[in-house]
Design a protein around this motif. Structure first.
Motif, PDB file in Angstrom:
ATOM      1  N   LEU A  92       0.834  -1.202   0.000  1.00 32.42           N
ATOM      2  CA  LEU A  92       0.000   0.000   0.000  1.00 32.42           C
ATOM      3  C   LEU A  92       0.869   1.253   0.000  1.00 32.42           C
ATOM      4  N   THR A  93       1.891   1.270   0.836  1.00 34.27           N
ATOM      5  CA  THR A  93       2.778   2.433   0.918  1.00 34.27           C
ATOM      6  C   THR A  93       3.487   2.693  -0.405  1.00 34.27           C
ATOM      7  N   ALA A  94       4.000   1.631  -1.012  1.00 29.40           N
ATOM      8  CA  ALA A  94       4.721   1.797  -2.274  1.00 29.40           C
ATOM      9  C   ALA A  94       3.803   2.300  -3.385  1.00 29.40           C
ATOM     10  N   LEU A  95       2.579   1.816  -3.418  1.00 30.77           N
ATOM     11  CA  LEU A  95       1.644   2.248  -4.457  1.00 30.77           C
ATOM     12  C   LEU A  95       1.254   3.707  -4.282  1.00 30.77           C
ATOM     13  N   VAL A  96       1.091   4.152  -3.026  1.00 27.51           N
ATOM     14  CA  VAL A  96       0.817   5.572  -2.787  1.00 27.51           C
ATOM     15  C   VAL A  96       1.999   6.418  -3.232  1.00 27.51           C
ATOM     16  N   ALA A  97       3.195   5.977  -2.897  1.00 25.08           N
ATOM     17  CA  ALA A  97       4.402   6.752  -3.219  1.00 25.08           C
ATOM     18  C   ALA A  97       4.532   6.983  -4.712  1.00 25.08           C
TER      19      ALA A  97
ATOM     20  N   HIS B 187       0.054   4.994  -7.937  1.00 24.44           N
ATOM     21  CA  HIS B 187      -0.641   3.930  -8.672  1.00 24.44           C
ATOM     22  C   HIS B 187      -1.970   3.630  -7.978  1.00 24.44           C
ATOM     23  N   TYR B 188      -2.965   4.515  -8.189  1.00 19.35           N
ATOM     24  CA  TYR B 188      -4.188   4.423  -7.394  1.00 19.35           C
ATOM     25  C   TYR B 188      -5.124   3.317  -7.850  1.00 19.35           C
ATOM     26  N   ASP B 189      -5.092   2.949  -9.127  1.00 20.52           N
ATOM     27  CA  ASP B 189      -5.899   1.800  -9.561  1.00 20.52           C
ATOM     28  C   ASP B 189      -5.377   0.531  -8.893  1.00 20.52           C
ATOM     29  N   GLU B 190      -4.055   0.367  -8.897  1.00 20.78           N
ATOM     30  CA  GLU B 190      -3.450  -0.780  -8.215  1.00 20.78           C
ATOM     31  C   GLU B 190      -3.700  -0.692  -6.708  1.00 20.78           C
ATOM     32  N   LEU B 191      -3.728   0.538  -6.173  1.00 19.28           N
ATOM     33  CA  LEU B 191      -3.971   0.703  -4.747  1.00 19.28           C
ATOM     34  C   LEU B 191      -5.341   0.141  -4.361  1.00 19.28           C
TER      35      LEU B 191
ATOM     36  N   ALA C  76      -1.511  11.150  -0.274  1.00 14.33           N
ATOM     37  CA  ALA C  76      -2.332  10.482   0.731  1.00 14.33           C
ATOM     38  C   ALA C  76      -3.807  10.829   0.553  1.00 14.33           C
ATOM     39  N   ASN C  77      -4.093  12.070   0.148  1.00 15.59           N
ATOM     40  CA  ASN C  77      -5.482  12.476  -0.084  1.00 15.59           C
ATOM     41  C   ASN C  77      -6.114  11.619  -1.176  1.00 15.59           C
ATOM     42  N   SER C  78      -5.392  11.416  -2.272  1.00 17.28           N
ATOM     43  CA  SER C  78      -5.902  10.565  -3.353  1.00 17.28           C
ATOM     44  C   SER C  78      -6.022   9.120  -2.897  1.00 17.28           C
ATOM     45  N   ALA C  79      -5.069   8.686  -2.083  1.00 16.53           N
ATOM     46  CA  ALA C  79      -5.095   7.317  -1.581  1.00 16.53           C
ATOM     47  C   ALA C  79      -6.298   7.090  -0.675  1.00 16.53           C
ATOM     48  N   PHE C  80      -6.582   8.043   0.223  1.00 20.62           N
ATOM     49  CA  PHE C  80      -7.744   7.897   1.100  1.00 20.62           C
ATOM     50  C   PHE C  80      -9.036   7.845   0.284  1.00 20.62           C
ATOM     51  N   ALA C  81      -9.109   8.640  -0.774  1.00 28.80           N
ATOM     52  CA  ALA C  81     -10.313   8.632  -1.605  1.00 28.80           C
ATOM     53  C   ALA C  81     -10.499   7.280  -2.276  1.00 28.80           C
ATOM     54  N   ALA C  82      -9.406   6.720  -2.829  1.00 29.00           N
ATOM     55  CA  ALA C  82      -9.489   5.417  -3.486  1.00 29.00           C
ATOM     56  C   ALA C  82      -9.840   4.320  -2.483  1.00 29.00           C
ATOM     57  N   ALA C  83      -9.195   4.360  -1.322  1.00 28.72           N
ATOM     58  CA  ALA C  83      -9.455   3.341  -0.310  1.00 28.72           C
ATOM     59  C   ALA C  83     -10.877   3.447   0.236  1.00 28.72           C
TER      60      ALA C  83
END
Length: 373
Positions: free
Chosen positions: A311-316, A319-323, A356-363
């Motif tokens: 998860l951390t690597a994908l956020v970095a 890669h939000y589809d993969e996330l 992280a904002n984009s990651a939280f939205a995807a998650a």
């Protein structure tokens, strides 16, 4: 090295799946010199010496020894190294040890490769005669005939011939005793370990019919016959032996596909397989073999820990589809929504707030679907 254990050489990552390699009578672990380094890329390779051969103490076995005695020494070596379960490959006498392990200790053996070997060695008489000769006269006559017994005409490996010359006669004779008493033909159908047989078509010591006999009797066994190979196939035809062993040991992409389904779910993998084309087939095979078959199967980290890292690597890298896919995988691997949120909050510090904002939205979208949040 304690004299109570077989001399051995370890190669490859300590966290990799263990693979034990057994030698033939008269040779040391140098028999595997052209094969072991390549196998150690993906395995923790342990190659060992027979008693009185290479660096192993002669007194580890004595007159009247059996293949079972040698197998017990192999298990003691594995125990000393903290290895509970291992893949095994062996040549000739080393292959007979593998058959014994596969029959009597299947819980210890994850897969078995028997190379230029047999379930019997043409009766006790010739081996009893050889043992008597060696005890009486030493190994000189066998050294003189080593090339003819081991290789095709014109080929030799001086280091292996030297192994024959330097072996301890009493220990060598005890190994002959073991071969004289060995006959597992009646019990081959009981072997349940996944088994590969490799035969050298020019092998006069254990010709191909000996390997075919095993392949016909062991359920699900695979047989590979190597042209131009005599008795010591790993020394004479290392590339061919490597190809066969790699396919057998890794199970190809099979194990990787199993793990991929366990982590990502059948629905996702089925969709990926349905979208596969000839253009993408090799990439999909690569993912299954490498990412899922080698990395995700490494027991050093738990699947929970691997999900956090992924998860951390994908956020970095954005890669939000993969996330999204790996948020689902993280839930399958036991992470709670709160733990996933904590991981993403950590990324805000080290990967940046916008990421992280984009990651939280995807998650959030995935968790809303999965958990009704």
């Amino acid at each position: 090295m304690t004299e109570k254990l077989l001399n051995h050489r370890a190669e490859g990552p300590a966290s990799a799946p263990p693979l034990l390699l057994g030698p033939s009578l008269g040779t040391s672990y140098a028999l595997w010199d052209k094969v072991a380094p390549e196998l150690s890329i993906t395995h923790r390779v342990i190659r060992w010496d027979l008693p009185g051969h290479g660096g192993s103490a002669p007194g580890l076995i004595g007159p009247g020894a059996t293949v079972g005695d040698l197998a017990d020494l192999v298990l003691a070596l594995a125990d000393s190294l903290g290895i509970e379960r291992f893949a095994y490959a062996g040549v000739s006498l080393g292959g007979a040890v593998g058959l014994h392990l596969g029959l009597h200790h299947p819980e210890r053996v994850s897969s078995l490769a028997v190379i230029c070997s047999s379930a019997h060695f043409d009766g006790a008489g010739p081996w009893q005669e050889r043992a008597e000769l060696v005890r009486r006269e030493g190994l000189g006559s066998l050294v003189a005939s080593a090339d003819a017994r081991w290789f095709t005409p014109g080929f030799t490996v001086p280091e292996l011939v030297r192994d024959q010359a330097e072996a301890d006669p009493e220990a060598y004779a005890a190994c002959c005793d073991a071969l004289a008493a060995f006959d597992l033909r009646e019990r081959l159908p009981e072997i349940s370990v996944r088994t590969l047989l490799i035969a050298g078509r020019e092998d006069r010591a254990t010709p191909p019919p000996h390997l075919r006999e095993i392949a016909d009797a062991v359920p699900g066994a695979t047989l590979v016959e190597l042209p131009h190979a005599a008795h010591l196939a790993p020394a004479q035809c290392p590339e061919a032996v490597l190809t066969a062993l790699r396919t057998h040991l890794g199970g190809g992409a099979k194990r990787g596909m199993e793990v991929r389904r366990e982590v990502l779910g059948d629905a996702h993998v089925d969709r990926a397989q349905a979208r596969q084309t000839p253009f993408t087939a090799r990439f999909q095979d690569f993912i299954s073999r490498y990412a899922w078959g080698e990395i995700w199967t490494d027991p050093t980290l738990s699947r929970r820990e691997r999900s956090m890292i992924t998860l951390t690597a994908l956020v970095a890298h954005g890669h939000y589809d993969e996330l999204a896919m790996h948020v689902r995988a993280a839930r399958r691997n036991g992470l709670t929504p709160e733990e996933i949120a904590a991981v993403l909050l950590q990324t805000a510090v080290y990967c940046g707030v916008p990421a992280a904002n984009s990651a939280f939205a995807a998650a959030q979208r995935v968790l809303a679907e999965e958990d009704g949040l």
